[in-house]
Design a protein around this motif. Structure first.
Motif, short mmCIF file in Angstrom:
data_model
loop_
_atom_site.label_atom_id
_atom_site.label_comp_id
_atom_site.label_asym_id
_atom_site.label_seq_id
_atom_site.Cartn_x
_atom_site.Cartn_y
_atom_site.Cartn_z
N ASP A 156 -12.82 -12.30 -45.68
CA ASP A 156 -14.25 -11.94 -45.65
C ASP A 156 -14.83 -11.88 -47.06
O ASP A 156 -15.56 -10.96 -47.39
CB ASP A 156 -14.43 -10.57 -44.96
CG ASP A 156 -14.37 -10.73 -43.44
OD1 ASP A 156 -14.37 -11.90 -42.99
OD2 ASP A 156 -14.30 -9.71 -42.73
N GLY A 157 -14.43 -12.85 -47.90
CA GLY A 157 -15.04 -12.95 -49.22
C GLY A 157 -14.45 -12.00 -50.25
O GLY A 157 -14.77 -12.07 -51.44
N GLU A 158 -13.54 -11.10 -49.84
CA GLU A 158 -12.94 -10.16 -50.80
C GLU A 158 -11.49 -10.54 -51.09
O GLU A 158 -10.81 -11.11 -50.21
CB GLU A 158 -12.94 -8.76 -50.19
CG GLU A 158 -14.20 -7.94 -50.43
CD GLU A 158 -13.93 -6.49 -49.98
OE1 GLU A 158 -14.18 -6.21 -48.79
OE2 GLU A 158 -13.37 -5.73 -50.80
N VAL A 159 -11.01 -10.17 -52.28
CA VAL A 159 -9.59 -10.39 -52.61
C VAL A 159 -8.86 -9.06 -52.41
O VAL A 159 -9.21 -8.06 -53.04
CB VAL A 159 -9.43 -10.88 -54.07
CG1 VAL A 159 -7.95 -10.98 -54.44
CG2 VAL A 159 -10.10 -12.25 -54.24
N LEU A 160 -7.91 -9.05 -51.48
CA LEU A 160 -7.23 -7.82 -51.08
C LEU A 160 -5.73 -7.92 -51.37
O LEU A 160 -5.19 -9.03 -51.51
CB LEU A 160 -7.45 -7.58 -49.58
CG LEU A 160 -8.90 -7.59 -49.08
CD1 LEU A 160 -8.96 -7.52 -47.56
CD2 LEU A 160 -9.67 -6.43 -49.71
N THR A 161 -5.07 -6.78 -51.44
CA THR A 161 -3.61 -6.75 -51.65
C THR A 161 -2.99 -5.87 -50.58
O THR A 161 -3.53 -4.81 -50.26
CB THR A 161 -3.28 -6.16 -53.05
OG1 THR A 161 -4.00 -6.93 -54.02
CG2 THR A 161 -1.80 -6.27 -53.38
N ASP A 162 -1.89 -6.33 -50.00
CA ASP A 162 -1.19 -5.55 -48.97
C ASP A 162 0.33 -5.59 -49.21
O ASP A 162 0.85 -6.59 -49.73
CB ASP A 162 -1.43 -6.17 -47.57
CG ASP A 162 -2.65 -5.59 -46.90
OD1 ASP A 162 -3.19 -4.59 -47.44
OD2 ASP A 162 -3.08 -6.14 -45.87
N GLU A 163 1.00 -4.53 -48.78
CA GLU A 163 2.45 -4.56 -48.73
C GLU A 163 2.85 -5.20 -47.40
O GLU A 163 2.45 -4.71 -46.34
CB GLU A 163 3.03 -3.15 -48.83
CG GLU A 163 2.87 -2.54 -50.21
CD GLU A 163 3.68 -1.26 -50.35
OE1 GLU A 163 4.14 -0.72 -49.32
OE2 GLU A 163 3.86 -0.83 -51.50
N GLU A 164 3.59 -6.29 -47.49
CA GLU A 164 4.01 -6.97 -46.27
C GLU A 164 5.51 -7.23 -46.30
O GLU A 164 6.23 -6.76 -47.21
CB GLU A 164 3.27 -8.32 -46.16
CG GLU A 164 1.76 -8.20 -45.92
CD GLU A 164 1.15 -9.52 -45.51
OE1 GLU A 164 1.35 -10.52 -46.24
OE2 GLU A 164 0.49 -9.58 -44.44
N ALA A 165 5.97 -7.98 -45.31
CA ALA A 165 7.35 -8.49 -45.31
C ALA A 165 7.29 -9.97 -44.98
O ALA A 165 6.41 -10.41 -44.21
CB ALA A 165 8.20 -7.75 -44.29
N VAL A 166 8.19 -10.73 -45.58
CA VAL A 166 8.38 -12.14 -45.20
C VAL A 166 9.56 -12.17 -44.24
O VAL A 166 10.62 -11.58 -44.51
CB VAL A 166 8.69 -13.01 -46.44
CG1 VAL A 166 9.09 -14.42 -46.02
CG2 VAL A 166 7.48 -13.06 -47.38
N LEU A 167 9.36 -12.83 -43.10
CA LEU A 167 10.45 -13.06 -42.15
C LEU A 167 10.82 -14.54 -42.21
O LEU A 167 9.92 -15.40 -42.14
CB LEU A 167 10.03 -12.70 -40.73
CG LEU A 167 9.59 -11.27 -40.47
CD1 LEU A 167 9.18 -11.10 -39.00
CD2 LEU A 167 10.69 -10.27 -40.82
N LEU A 168 12.11 -14.84 -42.33
CA LEU A 168 12.57 -16.23 -42.31
C LEU A 168 13.47 -16.37 -41.08
O LEU A 168 14.61 -15.90 -41.07
CB LEU A 168 13.29 -16.56 -43.61
CG LEU A 168 12.36 -16.54 -44.83
CD1 LEU A 168 13.16 -16.39 -46.13
CD2 LEU A 168 11.51 -17.80 -44.88
N ALA A 169 12.93 -16.96 -40.03
CA ALA A 169 13.61 -17.03 -38.73
C ALA A 169 14.29 -18.38 -38.58
O ALA A 169 13.65 -19.43 -38.71
CB ALA A 169 12.61 -16.80 -37.60
N LYS A 170 15.59 -18.35 -38.29
CA LYS A 170 16.38 -19.57 -38.17
C LYS A 170 16.49 -19.94 -36.69
O LYS A 170 17.10 -19.21 -35.91
CB LYS A 170 17.77 -19.35 -38.76
CG LYS A 170 17.79 -18.71 -40.13
CD LYS A 170 17.27 -19.62 -41.21
CE LYS A 170 17.29 -18.97 -42.57
NZ LYS A 170 16.81 -19.92 -43.61
N THR A 171 15.92 -21.10 -36.34
CA THR A 171 15.94 -21.48 -34.94
C THR A 171 16.28 -22.97 -34.79
O THR A 171 16.85 -23.57 -35.70
CB THR A 171 14.58 -21.12 -34.27
OG1 THR A 171 14.70 -21.31 -32.86
CG2 THR A 171 13.42 -21.94 -34.80
N THR A 172 15.96 -23.53 -33.63
CA THR A 172 16.24 -24.95 -33.36
C THR A 172 14.95 -25.66 -32.99
O THR A 172 13.94 -25.03 -32.66
CB THR A 172 17.21 -25.09 -32.16
OG1 THR A 172 16.57 -24.49 -31.01
CG2 THR A 172 18.54 -24.41 -32.41
#
Lengths: 102, 102, 102
Positions: free
Chosen positions: B41-57
């Motif tokens: 929405d036009g603003e630059v924001l910062t958040d604490e997140e997590a990256v998930l790396l899911a191994k599938t087929t």
């Protein structure tokens, strides 16, 4: 769409990430703490760094890469491009809208 | 074989990761803490997140993507597919055996 | 050029990373802490691990992969290859110079 993998010293990484988003070179940047071991001038060294994963578009990739070279304290920054083979449409659309001529 | 890159708020990320493995949509998920800077929405924001790396087929990718959309609190979740150009055979076999019609 | 994605127990990950650089199998390795959820013998388990991202060359990839199998405590280590679609020239050159017949 390209995800650009960058490593940088932990103290400058937040500023590089924020600049890329503010200047509409990336829609978002995920920053992760890492420890790096590497060979430099014949020695094996270890540093605390950060990995930046910058989400951008084909059109903005070159400008993003060049801007990172400007901002980065190292002569030889790690800047690599990985292309996704699929992306959730809604996320791809948001990404394209978030970058572009600022 | 696809690795699916997902970002999520840190509080819901473990539940998303566990559900994907329990429902045999992913053989494993690596979860990494990250800080994200993004434009909304036009603003630059910062958040604490997590990256998930899911191994599938290949066969389970679409079902995994759709399940993440169900589970995710955001309207526009980051869900991206990266394909490996090589994988240790033993790991690839285990991965295929670990997913599938539960 | 390949980035090799490896997961390993946190206590052995630094040693694996350092060995790959010392033996000129990788120019550098970024090590990130992660939590992994996975299916093993029918159970869903969680472990504290590390992700290693090893930067190498086409010529050294197979030797790096085989060396990780030697070093790794697991029977079925996660070893995956991702290829970049672009890389900063200076970083690519340094990378090539840093690996090779030790």
């Amino acid at each position: 769409m390209p995800t650009v993998y960058i490593t940088a010293p932990r103290d400058v990484a937040p500023e590089i990430a924020r600049t890329l988003v503010e200047e509409r070179l990336a829609a978002c940047v995920n920053r992760l703490a890492c420890d790096s071991v590497y060979r430099w001038d014949g020695e094996v060294l270890t540093d605390e760094e950060a990995v930046l994963l910058a989400k951008t578009t084909d059109e903005r990739y070159a400008a993003l890469r060049d801007r990172v070279v400007d901002l980065h304290p190292s002569e030889v920054p790690c800047i690599e491009r990985f292309d996704e083979s699929d992306i959730l449409d809604a996320f791809g659309n948001w990404r394209a809208e978030s970058v572009g001529e600022g």
